[in-house]
Scaffold this motif. Structure first.
Motif, PDB file in Angstrom:
ATOM      1  N   ARG A  56       7.645  -4.073  -0.980  1.00 18.07           N
ATOM      2  CA  ARG A  56       6.682  -4.648  -2.074  1.00 18.07           C
ATOM      3  C   ARG A  56       5.107  -4.407  -1.492  1.00 18.07           C
ATOM      4  O   ARG A  56       4.891  -4.724  -0.322  1.00 18.07           O
ATOM      5  CB  ARG A  56       6.817  -6.038  -2.570  1.00 18.07           C
ATOM      6  N   THR A  57       4.324  -3.773  -2.420  1.00 12.66           N
ATOM      7  CA  THR A  57       3.065  -3.522  -2.034  1.00 12.66           C
ATOM      8  C   THR A  57       1.941  -4.341  -2.830  1.00 12.66           C
ATOM      9  O   THR A  57       2.183  -4.714  -3.940  1.00 12.66           O
ATOM     10  CB  THR A  57       2.791  -2.120  -1.909  1.00 12.66           C
ATOM     11  N   VAL A  58       0.916  -4.494  -2.280  1.00 10.19           N
ATOM     12  CA  VAL A  58      -0.297  -5.168  -3.000  1.00 10.19           C
ATOM     13  C   VAL A  58      -1.672  -3.981  -2.263  1.00 10.19           C
ATOM     14  O   VAL A  58      -1.603  -3.893  -1.036  1.00 10.19           O
ATOM     15  CB  VAL A  58      -0.480  -6.584  -2.814  1.00 10.19           C
ATOM     16  N   TYR A  59      -2.477  -3.704  -3.345  1.00  3.07           N
ATOM     17  CA  TYR A  59      -3.700  -3.044  -2.950  1.00  3.07           C
ATOM     18  C   TYR A  59      -4.866  -4.136  -3.530  1.00  3.07           C
ATOM     19  O   TYR A  59      -4.876  -4.518  -4.453  1.00  3.07           O
ATOM     20  CB  TYR A  59      -3.782  -1.765  -3.349  1.00  3.07           C
ATOM     21  N   ALA A  60      -5.983  -3.693  -2.605  1.00  5.53           N
ATOM     22  CA  ALA A  60      -7.322  -4.401  -3.167  1.00  5.53           C
ATOM     23  C   ALA A  60      -7.774  -3.514  -4.480  1.00  5.53           C
ATOM     24  O   ALA A  60      -7.463  -2.130  -4.492  1.00  5.53           O
ATOM     25  CB  ALA A  60      -8.277  -4.310  -1.877  1.00  5.53           C
ATOM     26  N   ASP A  61      -8.383  -4.056  -5.219  1.00  5.60           N
ATOM     27  CA  ASP A  61      -8.733  -3.105  -6.359  1.00  5.60           C
ATOM     28  C   ASP A  61      -9.849  -1.973  -6.023  1.00  5.60           C
ATOM     29  O   ASP A  61      -9.743  -1.037  -6.852  1.00  5.60           O
ATOM     30  CB  ASP A  61      -9.553  -4.132  -7.409  1.00  5.60           C
ATOM     31  N   SER A  62     -10.515  -2.104  -4.829  1.00  4.44           N
ATOM     32  CA  SER A  62     -11.439  -1.153  -4.701  1.00  4.44           C
ATOM     33  C   SER A  62     -10.730   0.022  -4.167  1.00  4.44           C
ATOM     34  O   SER A  62     -11.193   1.213  -3.835  1.00  4.44           O
ATOM     35  CB  SER A  62     -12.359  -1.808  -3.537  1.00  4.44           C
ATOM     36  N   VAL A  63      -9.629  -0.031  -3.761  1.00  4.02           N
ATOM     37  CA  VAL A  63      -8.738   0.979  -3.011  1.00  4.02           C
ATOM     38  C   VAL A  63      -7.260   1.569  -3.931  1.00  4.02           C
ATOM     39  O   VAL A  63      -6.637   2.692  -3.624  1.00  4.02           O
ATOM     40  CB  VAL A  63      -8.043   0.796  -1.625  1.00  4.02           C
ATOM     41  N   LYS A  64      -7.084   0.903  -4.964  1.00  3.72           N
ATOM     42  CA  LYS A  64      -6.159   1.203  -5.773  1.00  3.72           C
ATOM     43  C   LYS A  64      -6.146   2.804  -6.440  1.00  3.72           C
ATOM     44  O   LYS A  64      -7.388   3.097  -6.719  1.00  3.72           O
ATOM     45  CB  LYS A  64      -6.076   0.289  -7.284  1.00  3.72           C
ATOM     46  N   GLY A  65      -5.118   3.507  -6.124  1.00  4.01           N
ATOM     47  CA  GLY A  65      -5.398   4.933  -6.672  1.00  4.01           C
ATOM     48  C   GLY A  65      -5.703   5.685  -5.526  1.00  4.01           C
ATOM     49  O   GLY A  65      -5.551   7.127  -5.612  1.00  4.01           O
ATOM     50  N   ARG A  66      -6.371   5.031  -4.440  1.00  2.95           N
ATOM     51  CA  ARG A  66      -6.874   6.065  -3.247  1.00  2.95           C
ATOM     52  C   ARG A  66      -6.006   5.602  -2.138  1.00  2.95           C
ATOM     53  O   ARG A  66      -6.244   6.724  -1.367  1.00  2.95           O
ATOM     54  CB  ARG A  66      -8.199   5.499  -3.122  1.00  2.95           C
ATOM     55  N   CYS A  67      -5.549   4.788  -1.867  1.00  2.00           N
ATOM     56  CA  CYS A  67      -4.640   4.595  -0.517  1.00  2.00           C
ATOM     57  C   CYS A  67      -3.210   4.185  -0.800  1.00  2.00           C
ATOM     58  O   CYS A  67      -2.875   3.624  -1.771  1.00  2.00           O
ATOM     59  CB  CYS A  67      -5.161   3.160   0.159  1.00  2.00           C
ATOM     60  N   THR A  68      -2.445   4.431   0.246  1.00  2.00           N
ATOM     61  CA  THR A  68      -1.005   4.198   0.142  1.00  2.00           C
ATOM     62  C   THR A  68      -0.623   3.500   1.492  1.00  2.00           C
ATOM     63  O   THR A  68      -0.939   4.188   2.566  1.00  2.00           O
ATOM     64  CB  THR A  68      -0.301   5.391  -0.108  1.00  2.00           C
ATOM     65  N   ILE A  69       0.016   2.491   1.354  1.00  2.00           N
ATOM     66  CA  ILE A  69       0.547   1.716   2.510  1.00  2.00           C
ATOM     67  C   ILE A  69       1.990   2.172   2.637  1.00  2.00           C
ATOM     68  O   ILE A  69       2.881   2.008   1.479  1.00  2.00           O
ATOM     69  CB  ILE A  69       0.163   0.298   2.463  1.00  2.00           C
ATOM     70  N   THR A  77       6.357   0.379  12.240  1.00  2.00           N
ATOM     71  CA  THR A  77       5.036   0.867  12.345  1.00  2.00           C
ATOM     72  C   THR A  77       4.572   0.689  10.596  1.00  2.00           C
ATOM     73  O   THR A  77       5.724   0.629   9.819  1.00  2.00           O
ATOM     74  CB  THR A  77       4.891   2.316  12.558  1.00  2.00           C
ATOM     75  N   VAL A  78       3.370   0.667  10.586  1.00  2.00           N
ATOM     76  CA  VAL A  78       2.977   0.568   9.107  1.00  2.00           C
ATOM     77  C   VAL A  78       1.678   1.739   9.070  1.00  2.00           C
ATOM     78  O   VAL A  78       0.793   1.784  10.281  1.00  2.00           O
ATOM     79  CB  VAL A  78       2.334  -0.634   8.597  1.00  2.00           C
ATOM     80  N   ASP A  79       1.925   2.417   8.302  1.00  2.00           N
ATOM     81  CA  ASP A  79       0.457   3.535   8.025  1.00  2.00           C
ATOM     82  C   ASP A  79      -0.344   3.343   6.580  1.00  2.00           C
ATOM     83  O   ASP A  79       0.151   2.579   5.648  1.00  2.00           O
ATOM     84  CB  ASP A  79       1.087   5.073   7.813  1.00  2.00           C
ATOM     85  N   LEU A  80      -1.451   3.614   6.749  1.00  2.00           N
ATOM     86  CA  LEU A  80      -2.250   3.431   5.556  1.00  2.00           C
ATOM     87  C   LEU A  80      -3.086   4.841   5.605  1.00  2.00           C
ATOM     88  O   LEU A  80      -3.936   5.255   6.276  1.00  2.00           O
ATOM     89  CB  LEU A  80      -3.596   2.244   5.669  1.00  2.00           C
ATOM     90  N   THR A  81      -2.783   5.598   4.477  1.00  2.00           N
ATOM     91  CA  THR A  81      -3.323   6.654   4.154  1.00  2.00           C
ATOM     92  C   THR A  81      -4.472   6.430   2.726  1.00  2.00           C
ATOM     93  O   THR A  81      -4.155   6.129   2.062  1.00  2.00           O
ATOM     94  CB  THR A  81      -2.225   7.600   3.427  1.00  2.00           C
ATOM     95  N   MET A  82      -5.614   7.013   3.248  1.00  2.00           N
ATOM     96  CA  MET A  82      -6.797   6.665   2.658  1.00  2.00           C
ATOM     97  C   MET A  82      -7.377   8.084   2.065  1.00  2.00           C
ATOM     98  O   MET A  82      -7.759   9.011   3.037  1.00  2.00           O
ATOM     99  CB  MET A  82      -7.823   6.123   3.276  1.00  2.00           C
ATOM    100  N   ASN A  83      -7.442   8.216   0.852  1.00  2.00           N
ATOM    101  CA  ASN A  83      -7.792   9.556   0.223  1.00  2.00           C
ATOM    102  C   ASN A  83      -9.136   9.241  -0.434  1.00  2.00           C
ATOM    103  O   ASN A  83      -9.543   7.933  -0.677  1.00  2.00           O
ATOM    104  CB  ASN A  83      -6.903   9.983  -0.704  1.00  2.00           C
ATOM    105  N   THR A  84      -9.841  10.330  -0.840  1.00  2.00           N
ATOM    106  CA  THR A  84     -11.168  10.232  -1.476  1.00  2.00           C
ATOM    107  C   THR A  84     -12.202   9.045  -0.963  1.00  2.00           C
ATOM    108  O   THR A  84     -12.622   8.324  -1.578  1.00  2.00           O
ATOM    109  CB  THR A  84     -10.916   9.934  -2.936  1.00  2.00           C
ATOM    110  N   LEU A  85     -12.046   9.267   0.441  1.00  2.00           N
ATOM    111  CA  LEU A  85     -12.915   8.253   1.035  1.00  2.00           C
ATOM    112  C   LEU A  85     -14.553   8.091   0.419  1.00  2.00           C
ATOM    113  O   LEU A  85     -15.137   9.223   0.203  1.00  2.00           O
ATOM    114  CB  LEU A  85     -13.173   8.384   2.700  1.00  2.00           C
ATOM    115  N   GLU A  86     -15.020   7.136   0.318  1.00  2.00           N
ATOM    116  CA  GLU A  86     -16.289   6.516   0.087  1.00  2.00           C
ATOM    117  C   GLU A  86     -17.105   6.039   1.239  1.00  2.00           C
ATOM    118  O   GLU A  86     -16.456   5.542   1.994  1.00  2.00           O
ATOM    119  CB  GLU A  86     -16.263   5.596  -1.128  1.00  2.00           C
TER     120      GLU A  86
END
Length: 120
Positions: A56-69, A77-86
Motif C-alpha cells: 500500500r502506498t501514499v504520496y505527498a500531494d506535491s509528487v503525486k503523478g510524478r513519483c513512484t515508490i 530495498t525500496v526505490d523512489l522513481t522521480m519524474n518531471t523533476l522541478e
C-alpha cells in the motif's frame, strides 16, 4: 542494528528523472514500512512517499503523478522513481524504515541521506 544505505542522488536538469534506492541490512525479522522523506535547507523533513509490507502506498500531494515508490521484499530495498523533476524538488532525501524483531518489537531507522539537486 539496522543500516539503511541510500544511493542514486545527484544533479539533474528540471524535467528530468532520477531513481533513488535504499537497501536495508542488519538484524531484523521483517520490514513493516519504508518511506522516503525530503528535507530542503531551512525546512522540516517531510514525507515524499511511503509503502507498507503489502505494497500500500501514499504520496505527498506535491509528487503525486510524478513519483513512484516500490519495494523488493526479497532484497529489502525500496526505490523512489522521480519524474518531471522541478526546482522545488531540490533537497536531501532520506530513507526511513520501521522494522520488527523476532519478538515483535518495532524499531525505526533513518538513512544518512542523499542529495538531489535540480537545475534550471
Amino acid at each position: 542494528q539496522v543500516q539503511l544505505v541510500e544511493s542514486g542522488g545527484g544533479l539533474v536538469q528540471a524535467g528530468g528523472s532520477l531513481r533513488l534506492s535504499c537497501a536495508a541490512s542488519g538484524s531484523f525479522e521483517s520490514i513493516n514500512y519504508m518511506a522516503w522523506y525530503q528535507q530542503a535547507p531551512g525546512k522540516q523533513r517531510e514525507l515524499v512517499a511511503a509503502i507498507t509490507s503489502d505494497n500500500r502506498t501514499v504520496y505527498a500531494d506535491s509528487v503525486k503523478g510524478r513519483c513512484t515508490i516500490a519495494r523488493d521484499n526479497a532484497k529489502n530495498t525500496v526505490d523512489l522513481t522521480m519524474n518531471t523533476l522541478e526546482l522545488v524538488d531540490t533537497a536531501s532525501y532520506y530513507c526511513y524504515a520501521i522494522v520488527s524483531d523476532a519478538a515483535g518489537h518495532n524499531f525505526q531507522y533513518w538513512g544518512q541521506g542523499t542529495q538531489v539537486t535540480v537545475s534550471s
